[in-house]
Scaffold this motif. Sequence first.
Motif, mmCIF file in Angstrom:
data_model
loop_
_atom_site.group_PDB
_atom_site.id
_atom_site.type_symbol
_atom_site.label_atom_id
_atom_site.label_comp_id
_atom_site.label_asym_id
_atom_site.label_seq_id
_atom_site.Cartn_x
_atom_site.Cartn_y
_atom_site.Cartn_z
ATOM 1 N N ASP A 207 15.938 75.260 28.565
ATOM 2 C CA ASP A 207 17.462 76.229 29.150
ATOM 3 C C ASP A 207 18.823 76.146 28.370
ATOM 4 O O ASP A 207 19.511 77.113 28.439
ATOM 5 C CB ASP A 207 16.656 76.833 30.658
ATOM 6 N N TYR A 208 19.076 74.685 29.065
ATOM 7 C CA TYR A 208 20.642 74.539 28.707
ATOM 8 C C TYR A 208 21.301 75.123 27.132
ATOM 9 O O TYR A 208 22.007 74.852 27.260
ATOM 10 C CB TYR A 208 20.457 72.553 28.375
ATOM 11 N N LEU A 210 20.079 77.292 24.713
ATOM 12 C CA LEU A 210 19.828 78.897 25.323
ATOM 13 C C LEU A 210 21.216 79.436 26.601
ATOM 14 O O LEU A 210 22.147 79.975 25.209
ATOM 15 C CB LEU A 210 18.623 80.221 25.907
ATOM 16 N N TYR A 211 21.534 78.708 27.499
ATOM 17 C CA TYR A 211 22.778 78.455 27.515
ATOM 18 C C TYR A 211 23.603 78.694 26.390
ATOM 19 O O TYR A 211 24.881 79.405 26.463
ATOM 20 C CB TYR A 211 23.055 78.409 29.111
ATOM 21 N N ARG A 213 23.566 77.703 23.906
ATOM 22 C CA ARG A 213 24.320 79.486 22.251
ATOM 23 C C ARG A 213 24.697 80.350 23.294
ATOM 24 O O ARG A 213 25.344 80.937 22.517
ATOM 25 C CB ARG A 213 23.166 79.438 21.559
ATOM 26 N N ALA A 214 24.301 80.808 24.025
ATOM 27 C CA ALA A 214 25.002 81.972 24.844
ATOM 28 C C ALA A 214 26.464 82.038 24.900
ATOM 29 O O ALA A 214 27.257 82.625 25.015
ATOM 30 C CB ALA A 214 23.784 82.621 25.611
ATOM 31 N N SER A 215 26.858 81.258 24.924
ATOM 32 C CA SER A 215 27.982 80.739 25.657
ATOM 33 C C SER A 215 28.811 81.277 24.097
ATOM 34 O O SER A 215 30.055 80.559 24.641
ATOM 35 C CB SER A 215 28.429 79.421 26.313
ATOM 36 N N GLY A 216 28.367 80.866 23.468
ATOM 37 C CA GLY A 216 28.941 80.552 22.032
ATOM 38 C C GLY A 216 29.823 79.625 21.166
ATOM 39 O O GLY A 216 30.550 79.384 20.495
ATOM 40 N N LEU A 217 28.256 78.750 21.617
ATOM 41 C CA LEU A 217 28.771 77.219 21.067
ATOM 42 C C LEU A 217 28.288 76.510 19.460
ATOM 43 O O LEU A 217 26.878 77.870 19.574
ATOM 44 C CB LEU A 217 28.493 76.507 21.793
ATOM 45 N N LYS A 218 29.390 76.202 19.038
ATOM 46 C CA LYS A 218 28.825 75.924 17.643
ATOM 47 C C LYS A 218 27.624 75.489 17.635
ATOM 48 O O LYS A 218 27.250 74.526 18.392
ATOM 49 C CB LYS A 218 29.958 75.555 16.520
ATOM 50 N N VAL A 221 27.226 71.824 17.991
ATOM 51 C CA VAL A 221 27.343 70.918 19.273
ATOM 52 C C VAL A 221 26.099 71.400 19.802
ATOM 53 O O VAL A 221 25.699 70.526 21.177
ATOM 54 C CB VAL A 221 29.133 71.709 19.947
ATOM 55 N N HIS A 225 23.805 67.781 21.468
ATOM 56 C CA HIS A 225 23.203 67.811 22.626
ATOM 57 C C HIS A 225 21.832 67.911 23.023
ATOM 58 O O HIS A 225 21.157 67.249 23.806
ATOM 59 C CB HIS A 225 23.693 69.381 24.338
ATOM 60 N N ARG A 228 21.590 64.331 21.483
ATOM 61 C CA ARG A 228 21.770 63.275 23.405
ATOM 62 C C ARG A 228 20.611 62.852 23.574
ATOM 63 O O ARG A 228 19.845 61.953 24.280
ATOM 64 C CB ARG A 228 22.592 63.868 24.310
ATOM 65 N N ASN A 229 19.632 64.352 24.176
ATOM 66 C CA ASN A 229 18.693 63.784 25.285
ATOM 67 C C ASN A 229 17.061 63.765 23.754
ATOM 68 O O ASN A 229 16.502 63.253 24.757
ATOM 69 C CB ASN A 229 18.334 65.445 25.187
ATOM 70 N N LEU B 54 20.273 86.448 20.705
ATOM 71 C CA LEU B 54 19.619 84.243 20.588
ATOM 72 C C LEU B 54 18.105 84.695 20.641
ATOM 73 O O LEU B 54 17.753 83.347 20.951
ATOM 74 C CB LEU B 54 19.961 84.539 22.049
ATOM 75 N N ARG B 81 29.272 85.031 17.066
ATOM 76 C CA ARG B 81 28.669 83.550 17.948
ATOM 77 C C ARG B 81 30.490 83.125 18.752
ATOM 78 O O ARG B 81 30.465 82.429 20.187
ATOM 79 C CB ARG B 81 28.799 82.213 17.332
ATOM 80 N N ARG B 84 29.886 85.883 22.295
ATOM 81 C CA ARG B 84 28.123 84.771 22.946
ATOM 82 C C ARG B 84 30.220 84.633 23.624
ATOM 83 O O ARG B 84 30.578 83.369 23.364
ATOM 84 C CB ARG B 84 27.727 83.770 22.119
ATOM 85 N N SER B 97 18.315 74.480 35.373
ATOM 86 C CA SER B 97 18.061 73.736 33.846
ATOM 87 C C SER B 97 18.843 74.249 33.108
ATOM 88 O O SER B 97 18.880 74.016 31.637
ATOM 89 C CB SER B 97 16.846 73.931 33.836
ATOM 90 N N ALA B 98 19.724 75.268 33.421
ATOM 91 C CA ALA B 98 21.119 75.620 31.994
ATOM 92 C C ALA B 98 21.587 74.861 31.854
ATOM 93 O O ALA B 98 22.327 74.760 30.893
ATOM 94 C CB ALA B 98 21.547 76.284 32.995
ATOM 95 N N HIS B 116 36.779 78.827 22.738
ATOM 96 C CA HIS B 116 37.600 80.558 22.162
ATOM 97 C C HIS B 116 38.202 80.468 22.835
ATOM 98 O O HIS B 116 38.888 80.984 22.407
ATOM 99 C CB HIS B 116 36.387 80.958 23.691
#
Lengths: 310, 268
Positions: A207-208, A210-211, A213-218, A221, A225, A228-229, B54, B81, B84, B97-98, B116
């Motif tokens: 999920d993290y 997706l979140y 990407r949904a937040s517009g991170l490159k 980046v 993450h 890192r995991n 997405l 992007r 988003r 989990s987010a 942004h």
Amino acid sequence: MSIYIVKRMVLAFLLLIIISLITFAFINLSPLNPAVVVLQAQGIPDTTEELIRQTEQQFGLDRPFFVRYLDWGMACLQLDFGHSYVTNQPVWSTLGPAFVNTFKLTLVSSIAIMIVSVVLGVICALQVGKKVDKTVRGIAFILTAMPSYWLAALMIWYFSVKLDWLPTSGMDSYRSYILPVLIITISYAGIYFRNVRSSMLSNMNKDYVLYGRASGLKESVVMMHILRNSLQVAISIFCMAIPIILGSTVVIENVFAWPGLGSLSIRAILSRDFPVIQAYVLILAISFVIFNAISDMINAAMNPRLRNGL
Amino acid sequence: MNILEVEQLSIWDQHSGKALVHDSSFQLRKGSCLAIVGESGSGKSLTCRALTRLNPKSLAQSGKIVFKGIDLTTLSEAEIRQKRGKEIAMIMQNGMSAFDPSCVVGVHFRETLGQHLGWKRRVADDHMIKAMERVMLQKPVELLRKYPHELSGGMLQRMMIALAIVLEPDLIIADEPTTALDTISQYEVIQQFLLLRQTIGSSMIFVSHDLGVVRQIADEVLIMRSGEIVERGTTHHIFTNAQHEYTRYLMATRATLSDHFRQLMEGS
Ligand SMILES: Nc1ncnc2c1ncn2[C@@H]1O[C@H](COP(=O)(O)OP(=O)(O)OP(=O)(O)O)[C@@H](O)[C@H]1O
Ligand SMILES: [Mg+2]
């Protein structure tokens, strides 16, 4: 985090005590009287009662078990593992250099294994299901299925004999490392890269991601993450590979005449040279405990959830 | 005026060719809240993710998604992007989990705000702290230094809302934001959603199983069933005058679950 480190070190210390006790006990519980073994090892055919008692006194074998254990333990801490029954030399004088030689080979191989596993694992995960992924996995499957001594013989024949590029055996220069390291790397990285790959894949579906990407991170980046995991696995691999390889270089060392622990331990076992075997087993066990603890600590530093686990 | 117009959106699995969402069209008026309701597997999440493209690469989509006059399906990866998070924000179902489990939660907010708005760490934290106070989170400075597993689902949910308050998106997509929460946290989070709409006036797509919640928050409702929209209308209309038998079935089964929740809402 510092609490975790202290706890983990205490645990490691307790394990070391238990292991040393077991090692010592096993050798002493052996059905053979050590004094007899000493005499036999020195090639004396007639073992009279007199001679046995003398030898027991000479090696301090007549004292109570725990006294001997404490004595032995303290001496071990100073790298004094007693004298070889066979050569009468201090054990560390032969074991020390052999350990260093094996450790060098192990360290170089572990680094190679980690790099190859991570690179292949990441590439395959990014290309999952595509040609690259399938090819790499296919080749790895075939290579790891081959016995390492056979692979070693094949490579010696090709690179050292036919092409005369590399030395066939010994430990003379950095070129001596190439073939042994290559073979060890093939047999371990071929397995470990799959762990990196599957850890990457499972993280990519989290999920993290997706979140992020949904937040517009490159994408780069987000990828950091994921890495890192996933790299926690790589560090575990590295730390676990060291003791495992340390304990399993026998075949490779014999094929390449590498002057290390593998060849030494075989000789010691065949001639029932107890102090050497004892020291060898102890060193392996200690490195298992130490590298396990290091691996746990690094992982806890990277993954905070693990810190509460102890 | 419509802020979003979805025309004939279809989503299918490229390997099997199986259609997952079929020919779905809907509009969202500026400033209003559209609820998407339907049983598990009906394609609600796929629809939400398809809006900002997405969904995983193994899924293909066709149709138009016109957002503020621009068809999002024609934008390049870099262009979409930038939208988003900034213009279309997502609130995830499960806060636990987010967030990257190996980083403190502050990292995500800094990265997003840096991306942004070009803000440095200090500025980003200051804004987040103010927004977190508005969603009633205590000790925001300390919260930013916590790892996700040290916080509750409700807190993380509110932190996502706080991020949306800072970014002031035109559209917020919340995919079952209350499903993973206990009743009390559900109530608190819903309050924050209502507040969020008031303060930044954004439009909202709200996916939920819980018709009690939908009734509180939505202006219009879409009912989905196995990838198709079976009924649509204003919330009042759907709740009083449902035509489709599937909608009536959903209505009949919802009651017991959300009773306690309604008591809370009505008591406030
Ligand atoms: N990546 C995927 N590949 C193939 N099929 C998928 C994929 N993701 C979802 N599906 C299928 O698409 C259908 C709709 O999924 P979706 O997640 O949109 O349901 P939903 O309405 O959000 O359900 P829920 O209420 O359980 O969240 C499901 O049948 C699911 O199996
Ligand atoms: Mg869903």
